[in-house]
Design an enzyme around this catalytic site. Structure first.
Site, PDB file in Angstrom:
ATOM      1  N   GLU A   1     -15.579 -11.350   4.452  1.00 39.24           N
ATOM      2  CA  GLU A   1     -14.464 -11.113   3.522  1.00 39.24           C
ATOM      3  C   GLU A   1     -13.839 -12.430   3.061  1.00 39.24           C
ATOM      4  OE1 GLU A   1     -10.794  -9.496   5.074  1.00 39.24           O
ATOM      5  OE2 GLU A   1     -10.607  -8.117   3.382  1.00 39.24           O
TER       6      GLU A   1
ATOM      7  N   GLU B   1       0.829  -1.201   0.000  1.00 38.95           N
ATOM      8  CA  GLU B   1       0.000   0.000   0.000  1.00 38.95           C
ATOM      9  C   GLU B   1       0.868   1.256   0.000  1.00 38.95           C
ATOM     10  OE1 GLU B   1      -4.006  -0.408   2.035  1.00 38.95           O
ATOM     11  OE2 GLU B   1      -3.043   1.081   3.293  1.00 38.95           O
TER      12      GLU B   1
ATOM     13  N   LYS C   1     -14.849  -9.573   8.598  1.00 35.78           N
ATOM     14  CA  LYS C   1     -13.800 -10.486   8.134  1.00 35.78           C
ATOM     15  C   LYS C   1     -14.383 -11.858   7.808  1.00 35.78           C
ATOM     16  CE  LYS C   1     -10.047  -7.941   8.509  1.00 35.78           C
ATOM     17  NZ  LYS C   1      -9.369  -7.526   7.287  1.00 35.78           N
TER      18      LYS C   1
ATOM     19  N   CYS D   1     -10.241  -1.048  14.800  1.00 33.72           N
ATOM     20  CA  CYS D   1     -10.460  -2.475  15.122  1.00 33.72           C
ATOM     21  C   CYS D   1     -10.597  -2.741  16.616  1.00 33.72           C
ATOM     22  CB  CYS D   1      -9.334  -3.318  14.579  1.00 33.72           C
ATOM     23  SG  CYS D   1      -8.977  -2.959  12.861  1.00 33.72           S
TER      24      CYS D   1
ATOM     25  N   SER E   1      -6.905   1.896  -2.446  1.00 33.05           N
ATOM     26  CA  SER E   1      -5.746   1.060  -2.754  1.00 33.05           C
ATOM     27  C   SER E   1      -6.239  -0.325  -3.161  1.00 33.05           C
ATOM     28  CB  SER E   1      -4.878   0.953  -1.501  1.00 33.05           C
ATOM     29  OG  SER E   1      -4.043  -0.169  -1.591  1.00 33.05           O
TER      30      SER E   1
ATOM     31  N   CYS F   1      -7.831  -1.902   4.122  1.00 34.98           N
ATOM     32  CA  CYS F   1      -7.671  -3.049   5.028  1.00 34.98           C
ATOM     33  C   CYS F   1      -8.953  -3.427   5.717  1.00 34.98           C
ATOM     34  CB  CYS F   1      -6.666  -2.762   6.131  1.00 34.98           C
ATOM     35  SG  CYS F   1      -5.409  -1.656   5.662  1.00 34.98           S
TER      36      CYS F   1
END
Lengths: 611, 388
Positions: free
Chosen positions: A393, A305, A390, A535, A351, A331
């Site tokens: 994901e 990145e 996640k 997070c 990104s 992220c």
């Protein structure tokens, strides 16, 4: 989109203006005289003199000003002399001369009746409820000593809605509307809201469609604030136990940075206890063959990145008109879902670097599998994440190869705590252990991925040195830290001012995106995290029950871990350097492009609002 | 207690002297404060049922320091058994518009809205035309005030003023916490006067004839007359304008079918008065107030069915926001069903009455708070009909 709670801000500001003169209000609560500032509610005033009025729908994340007080549950009612009806303490402001009784028999009876009513429409399956022990309704029932429900009318029955990350078990919904506030006011996703009328009222996506047909980002903030078991995560602990027991499988685990700053809470340790070493030991005892660190992949993310940022910047400075700036971090999977749903016209701005979880999976199932001489299908990658998005994901198709996912299971911090408890591991007395090689070594820059501002600080540490060729004089970028929702700072890259924006919370991200859309953004790079605090406040973390101090303690712990790491810059991580030498080549190179980068989709077509 | 004899009057629908523009001309030449004083002096109380003094509401709103203020006409006539506003808007809408314009003039509002019940959409086209004409006429007079119309979607709760604002703003119709009251923060969180259709008509009457004329009718606490929607077991169902303060027995003599056993005063959320209390019950704010609904039941009716219908209605129409109302209504409904079927002992009714009283003091808005009115009055007076 018109947002109900956003509009209420106008009114809140109005109230603040009213309160500006800081008028003092004298009142009496439970025969105690006290003075408070104008605008203070009875609930807040009572707390200052040690009276805890019970609440249920009320939610307040301290100075982050995330607040829910619809005055709906009526558990906090109090008696105000001279008023015919009882008043909800959470929304009723103190007035001069008020005489308040918070626990006379009239109040206690009303509260008990209200609680019995809630319980009369709630399943009695506490023994098998995933929220048991953390349920605010359960603790109220305990506190009130409810042993019998006098009313035996109907219980509402609703179907379960299962998505890859979040399960809605609406029979357990008590209409506190905290999730609605989070989803609409804070995240501006507009997925959950009250529908139907009367006894049929529930909180659901539009037209009662399933979550996976909505614009849900799976950020999990609804789960974080749900007082009962109505919203919980998809639980994969059984699958992981089975994989661990399967002799044909080698099971690899990776742990996200924010987990180590919160896991201890589940074992009674004070918030902010760093339990990295104990966590590693526990995972090893659970039977994971390799205990690795997502932080390693976070360092890798920075290499990619950071290089992408420099690449775009250099081209921009050379006058290339096609370069997209600002570059946005990628992220956070909740954030990725958000822009895919809400800003599909901007999917070429973030990104292309995969998130650390997915970089780890891609590298583990190629580089690592080769190294330890295993076939892809025999390797199971488990991740421990503070996050529910996640879970979604790792199920995305583009993150798999021939149907075999790069990451097989994503467990939340809470699920890991359950696993450890199930395995009778005395967590607090474990001796610290270290991560395995080669994917366990990481820098302090990777650790701070766990908090808002951390990813961009890590990127700056590397990008600065790669760009200028000089060593950074000072590694701590205090100007990028904090909990303010939208922050900005300019970092001097040896004469080149780099303007950085940071937002946490998707509603705050939306503001920055609208700026970009309108061509008014002045940033070169923007970091976005979906959850409050980043997070550390993720949807998979131990429940905070609205205690902002827990988030602050976790954030402090993250920065401490960074400070005490011998390595503090991603590009100096020897394991990362070796990975590039042995396998990847160079950042943004062909192999990296193939394994470590991704692309985004316009998801507006995936939303189904009627069948 | 002061009482009046039953007297039919004809003010609301009287169009013989209905030159609404002349009323407006006369009024806007006056000092707004004086007009408000007249309204206060007249003793006019809100005709929606709650009976807040109209003039005070206007005064509070006028005193608020705000560039933007609103006048809202609450035409979400949803109370079961009420159908007077429909008739008023159909027959004399200009009187309503005039009341709104006078209010706007007095409190300094430039915008007014009529919130029309969803089921009354058949009135919409004609009302829009008449509003356009009215807007044009008052603009020509130099009065800076425009009336608009908003349509509801059929939710009873949207007749509650703050739920009505939410609905107008495009949100789910749910009552807000009070305070703040509409006079401080109403539609769009700006100071707002919200009046019932009928109230606004009486405003134009007071401005036309003066407060003394209005005071000639009614009692000390209930000035003037009121439009009643008479329904049920009556040979003459319909809309009647009657002087306030009459005893219920006279009403029953006039409208009953000779076999009246109970009158539900004030719609589903009102009180049920049994025959033995007709003589002592005054219809007015000193006795039992009503938004206009008078439902007459004769001895062929089962009061269990009556109560059951009301409770079904509330269970469905609660907004679902607060526990006492969302769950409580349903518990009352299922409770009387269980007693009727013999699944629970009659003593359970006492438990339910207590629940209704808790709802009265703990529910968030008028809906949940008023369920105890029909529930306890029917249980107390017709207990045997509920049980057997």
């Amino acid at each position: 989109m018109r947002l109900k709670y956003a509009d209420n801000v106008i009114f809140r500001n109005y109230l603040k203006d009213q309160a500006k003169n800081m008028e003092q209000i004298a009142l009496t609560i439970d025969n105690k005289k006290l003075t408070v500032e104008k605008g203070v509610t009875i609930l807040q005033a009572a707390r200052t003199i040690g009276i805890e009025i019970p609440t249920l729908c009320y939610f307040n994340l301290g100075d982050l000003q995330i607040e829910n007080k619809p005055g709906g549950c009526r558990i906090c009612v109090v008696e105000i002399e001279g008023r015919k009806n009882l008043a909800p303490a959470c929304v009723t402001e103190c007035a001069t001369g008020m005489v308040v009784h918070t626990h006379n028999i009239r109040v206690l009876n009303a509260r008990r009746t209200v609680l019995e009513l809630i319980l009369s429409d709630h399943p009695f399956d506490c023994l098998v409820c995933s929220k048991s022990g953390e349920c605010e309704l359960q603790s109220l029932a305990q506190k009130f000593g409810i042993r019998e429900i006098h009313y035996q009318g109907e219980k509402s029955v609703y179907r379960k809605d299962t998505s890859p990350a979040i399960i809605r078990d609406i029979d357990k919904c008590i209409m506190c509307r905290r999730c609605e506030m989070m989803c609409n006011d804070f995240q501006t996703c507009g997925v959950l809201s009250a529908i139907n009328r009367g006894f049929q009222s529930v909180v659901a996506p539009a037209f009662e469609m399933n979550l996976d047909h909505s614009t849900c980002t799976y950020c999990g903030q609804c789960v974080s604030v749900c007082p009962t078991g109505a919203l919980t995560e998809q639980d994969h602990t059984r699958s992981v136990l089975n994989a661990l027991a399967d002799p044909t499988k080698t099971v690899v685990v990776q742990t996200a940075p924010a987990v180590r700053a919160a896991l201890g809470e589940a074992f009674g340790l004070p918030a902010g206890s760093l339990v990295t070493g104990k966590m590693v030991a526990a995972l090893r005892q659970l039977g994971f063959d390799y205990v690795f660190d997502t932080d390693f992949a976070a360092d890798l993310t920075i290499m990619e990145e950071g290089s992408e940022l420099l690449d775009r910047l250099t081209r921009h400075l050379k006058g290339d008109p096609h370069v997209k700036l600002p570059i946005l971090t990628s992220c956070c999977p909740g954030w990725v879902n958000f822009f895919e749903h809400h800003f599909p016209e901007m999917i070429d701005i973030p990104s292309t670097a995969k998130s650390p979880q997915q970089m780890f999976g891609a590298v583990a199932k190629t580089y690592l599998a080769d190294k330890i001489g295993l076939k892809r299908k025999d390797l199971v990658v488990v991740s421990i994440m503070p996050c529910l998005a996640k879970k979604y994901e790792c199920t995305r198709e583009e993150f798999s190869s021939d149907g075999n996912p790069d990451v097989d299971y994503a467990l939340s911090t809470r699920e890991l705590a359950n696993l450890i408890k199930q395995a009778n591991i005395g967590f607090t007395s474990l001796e610290d252990e270290n991560f395995d090689d080669p994917m366990g070594e990481s820098s302090g820059a990777a650790v701070i991925f766990g908090t808002t501002g951390g990813v961009i600080e890590a990127a700056v540490r590397t990008a600065y040195e790669l760009h200028t060729g000089k060593e950074l004089p000072k590694l701590d970028f205090e100007e990028l830290r904090g909990l303010e929702f939208v922050r900005s700072a300019t970092v001097d890259f040896d004469g080149l001012p780099i303007r950085i924006g940071i937002a946490h919370g998707l509603g705050n991200a939306r503001k920055l995106l609208e700026e970009i859309k309108a061509g008014r953004s002045r940033y070169h790079a923007i970091e976005i995290m979906a959850c409050p605090g980043g997070c550390i406040g993720g949807g998979g973390q131990p429940y905070t029950h609205g205690d902002i101090n827990i988030l602050k303690a976790r954030q402090k712990a993250i920065y401490e871990e960074d400070k005490r790491k011998p390595l503090r810059k991603s590009h100096e991580n020897p394991s990362i350097q070796r990975l590039y030498e042995e396998f990847l080549g160079t950042p943004l190179g062909e192999m990296s492009h193939h394994l470590l980068h991704t692309h985004y989709f316009d998801k507006t077509g995936e939303v189904i609002i009627s069948e | 207690m002061e009482k009046r004899n039953l007297k039919k009057v004809d003010i609301i629908f009287d169009i013989s002297e209905c030159d609404y523009l002349a009323v407006l001309d006369k009024t806007i030449l006056r000092d707004p404060d004086e007009v408000i004083l007249d309204i206060i002096d007249s003793g006019l109380k809100g005709r929606g049922g709650a009976g807040f003094p109209t003039g005070l509401k206007w005064k509070f709103t006028k005193n608020e320091d705000s560039e933007i203020k609103y006048v809202i006409c609450n035409a979400d006539e949803g109370e079961p058994g009420t159908f007077k506003d429909r008739e008023i808007l159909d027959r004399v809408p200009e009187k309503v518009f005039t009341g709104m314009a006078i209010c706007g003039f007095c409190i300094g509002a430039k915008e007014g809205y009529i919130y029309l019940r969803g089921e009354y959409n058949f009135l919409l086209e004609e009302l829009k035309m008449k509003i356009d004409l009215f807007n044009k006429q008052i603009r020509e007079k130099g009065l800076e005030f425009t009336i608009g119309i908003r349509s509801g979607s059929g939710a009873y709760i949207c007749g509650e003023e703050s739920a009505l604002f939410e609905s107008m703003e495009g949100y789910r119709g749910e009552p807000r916490n009070k305070p703040p009251y509409p006079t401080v923060a109403g539609y769009n969180w700006k100071p707002t006067v919200i009046n019932n259709v009928e109230t606004l008509v009486y405003v134009s009457m007071i401005c036309r004839l003066g407060p003394d004329k209005f005071k000639e009718l009614g009692t000390k606490d209930s000035r003037g007359s009121k439009v009643f929607s008479v329904s049920g077991d009556t040979p003459s169902a319909g809309i009647f304008e009657l002087e306030l303060g009459m005893p219920l027995n006279e009403f029953v003599e006039e409208f009953g079918d000779g076999d009246t056993k109970a009158v539900q005063v004030g719609g589903a959320s009102g009180h049920c008065v049994p025959r033995k209390q007709f003589n002592e019950t005054i219809i007015g704010f000193e006795g039992i107030p009503t938004g206009g609904s008078m439902m007459i039941f004769n001895s062929s009716r089962s009061m269990y069915n009556v109560l059951h219908d009301y409770l079904e209605f509330f269970t469905e129409e609660s907004c679902g926001q607060c526990t006492p109302c969302r769950v409580g209504c349903q518990q009352l409904l299922k409770g009387i069903e269980a007693v009727k079927k013999g699944e629970r002992k009659p003593a359970y009714l006492e438990e339910l009455k207590k629940l209704a009283l808790t709802m009265k003091v703990a529910a968030k808005c008028g809906l949940g708070q008023s369920v105890a009115n029909p529930f306890n009055s029917i249980i107390d007076n017709f207990r045997e009909e509920i049980i057997y």
